[in-house]
Design a protein around this motif. Structure first.
Motif, mmCIF file in Angstrom:
data_model
loop_
_atom_site.group_PDB
_atom_site.id
_atom_site.type_symbol
_atom_site.label_atom_id
_atom_site.label_comp_id
_atom_site.label_asym_id
_atom_site.label_seq_id
_atom_site.Cartn_x
_atom_site.Cartn_y
_atom_site.Cartn_z
ATOM 1 N N MET A 242 -4.011 1.733 5.666
ATOM 2 C CA MET A 242 -4.447 3.018 5.118
ATOM 3 C C MET A 242 -4.255 3.082 3.613
ATOM 4 N N ALA A 243 -3.272 2.331 3.101
ATOM 5 C CA ALA A 243 -3.031 2.288 1.662
ATOM 6 C C ALA A 243 -3.977 1.340 0.935
ATOM 7 N N GLY A 244 -4.874 0.698 1.659
ATOM 8 C CA GLY A 244 -5.855 -0.178 1.044
ATOM 9 C C GLY A 244 -5.326 -1.554 0.709
ATOM 10 N N MET A 245 -4.278 -1.998 1.398
ATOM 11 C CA MET A 245 -3.666 -3.285 1.077
ATOM 12 C C MET A 245 -4.321 -4.454 1.801
ATOM 13 N N GLY A 246 -5.224 -4.188 2.737
ATOM 14 C CA GLY A 246 -5.903 -5.263 3.443
ATOM 15 C C GLY A 246 -6.503 -4.792 4.760
ATOM 16 N N LEU A 247 -7.205 -5.704 5.425
ATOM 17 C CA LEU A 247 -7.751 -5.458 6.749
ATOM 18 C C LEU A 247 -6.723 -5.839 7.803
ATOM 19 N N SER A 248 -6.950 -5.384 9.032
ATOM 20 C CA SER A 248 -6.098 -5.838 10.127
ATOM 21 C C SER A 248 -6.899 -5.844 11.420
ATOM 22 N N PHE A 249 -6.244 -6.300 12.474
ATOM 23 C CA PHE A 249 -6.847 -6.433 13.801
ATOM 24 C C PHE A 249 -5.851 -5.852 14.787
ATOM 25 N N LEU A 250 -6.209 -4.726 15.420
ATOM 26 C CA LEU A 250 -5.262 -3.998 16.254
ATOM 27 C C LEU A 250 -5.937 -3.520 17.541
#
Length: 316
Positions: free
Chosen positions: A234-242
């Motif tokens: 949410m802070a824009g630090m990267g993508l993820s896979f959840l």
């Protein structure tokens, strides 16, 4: 067919009755992915296709017609046994230790709460760990039964799928990839990933998906907490896979965005697991039966609005 479950047979007979996966899902209070998953598991166990699919039209194959006869006999016999057991049933008491992976914390405590309302005499203890940690706990007899995504291959276990577990790529709500309606996996390559620790089933599922598309994720951060990963995304630090089951509130409140990447969601299964060497106590058997009967319905009610798809579950 030694791994065939009563749940698979119930779903099979319902699809055969309606000749529709969607109507069977509605009748059983399940999601379409869950029905698809159960039928695929049964077809894998039988070794033959049970339905022919042509667009939205569904019909039984010859093997399916034979299987339907026996499935109905089996379920009728089971009903007789359940009726007999109901007359002899006693209240289960005792201690029960349940292991769960981190992603299951978003729904399993609620199910355990419902279970305890019906089985007040059972003292439950919940233990948290990643996939590898739960395997060690099962092997050491530290937990009676575990809820996890990726089925264990390292131990002789009884693994029973009870619900669909959809996994998706997520990003901050202002991420440029959201301007692409349906990005290809290659579109993810320039961006950094925030990932779960090694030993996590979610991490393994992500790496397998990207390997199949010949991509190597650029890991910028590794965390053992889904909550920490969500905050970083949410802070824009990267993508993820959840798992979608971890981001329900964030999606509903517009705090995080799901990327509609080609080939996703990756639909795996939630599994109940215990070692074959362990004889389950009456309390553990009661919990097992409760989750197999109620788990998918609960998840469908709680998260169904987030899953408008019917993608078959991925092979583990």
């Amino acid at each position: 067919m030694k791994n065939t479950t009563f749940r698979q047979l119930r779903v099979f007979t319902e699809v055969a009755r309606h000749l529709s996966f969607a109507r069977a899902a509605e009748s059983l209070h399940l999601t379409p992915p869950a029905v698809t998953m159960q039928i695929k598991e049964l077809e894998d166990n039988v070794g033959l296709p049970l339905f022919e699919r042509s667009g939205r039209k569904v019909s039984l194959t010859t093997a399916g017609e034979y299987m339907l006869v026996y499935a109905r006999k089996i379920l009728a016999t089971l009903k007789d046994a359940q009726d007999a057991a109901a007359r002899l049933k006693r209240v289960e008491v005792g201690q029960l230790t349940i292991g769960m992976v981190g992603t299951a914390q978003y729904f399993l405590p609620h199910l355990i709460g419902q279970f305890r309302q019906e089985y007040a005499g059972v003292e439950t203890r919940l233990v948290l760990g990643n996939h590898d940690q739960l395997l060690r706990m099962l092997q050491g007899g530290e937990v009676d039964i575990a809820v996890m995504g990726m089925p264990p291959k390292e131990l002789a276990t009884r693994t029973e799928p009870f619900a669909a577990n959809p996994l998706v790529f997520v990003a901050a709500t202002d991420h440029p990839l959201l301007n692409i309606g349906h990005p290809t996996p290659s579109a993810l390559e320039p961006y950094g990933f925030i990932v779960r620790e090694r030993g996590s089933g979610t991490r393994a599922a992500m790496e397998k998906f990207l390997q199949n598309t010949r991509l190597q994720p650029r890991v910028v951060m590794e965390m053992s907490s889904n909550e920490a990963i969500k905050q970083a995304v949410m802070a824009g630090m990267g993508l993820s896979f959840l798992s979608l089951h971890t981001i329900g509130l964030e999606l509903q409140h517009g705090l995080i965005a799901r990327l509609d990447v080609e080939g996703t969601p990756v639909v795996r299964a939630w599994n109940l697991v215990h070692t074959l060497s362990k004889v389950l106590s009456p309390a553990a058997e009661a919990f097992r039966y409760f989750i197999l009967e109620r788990g998918e319905g609960f998840l469908a009610e709680r998260f169904g609005q987030l899953m408008p798809f019917a993608t078959p579950p991925a092979k583990s």
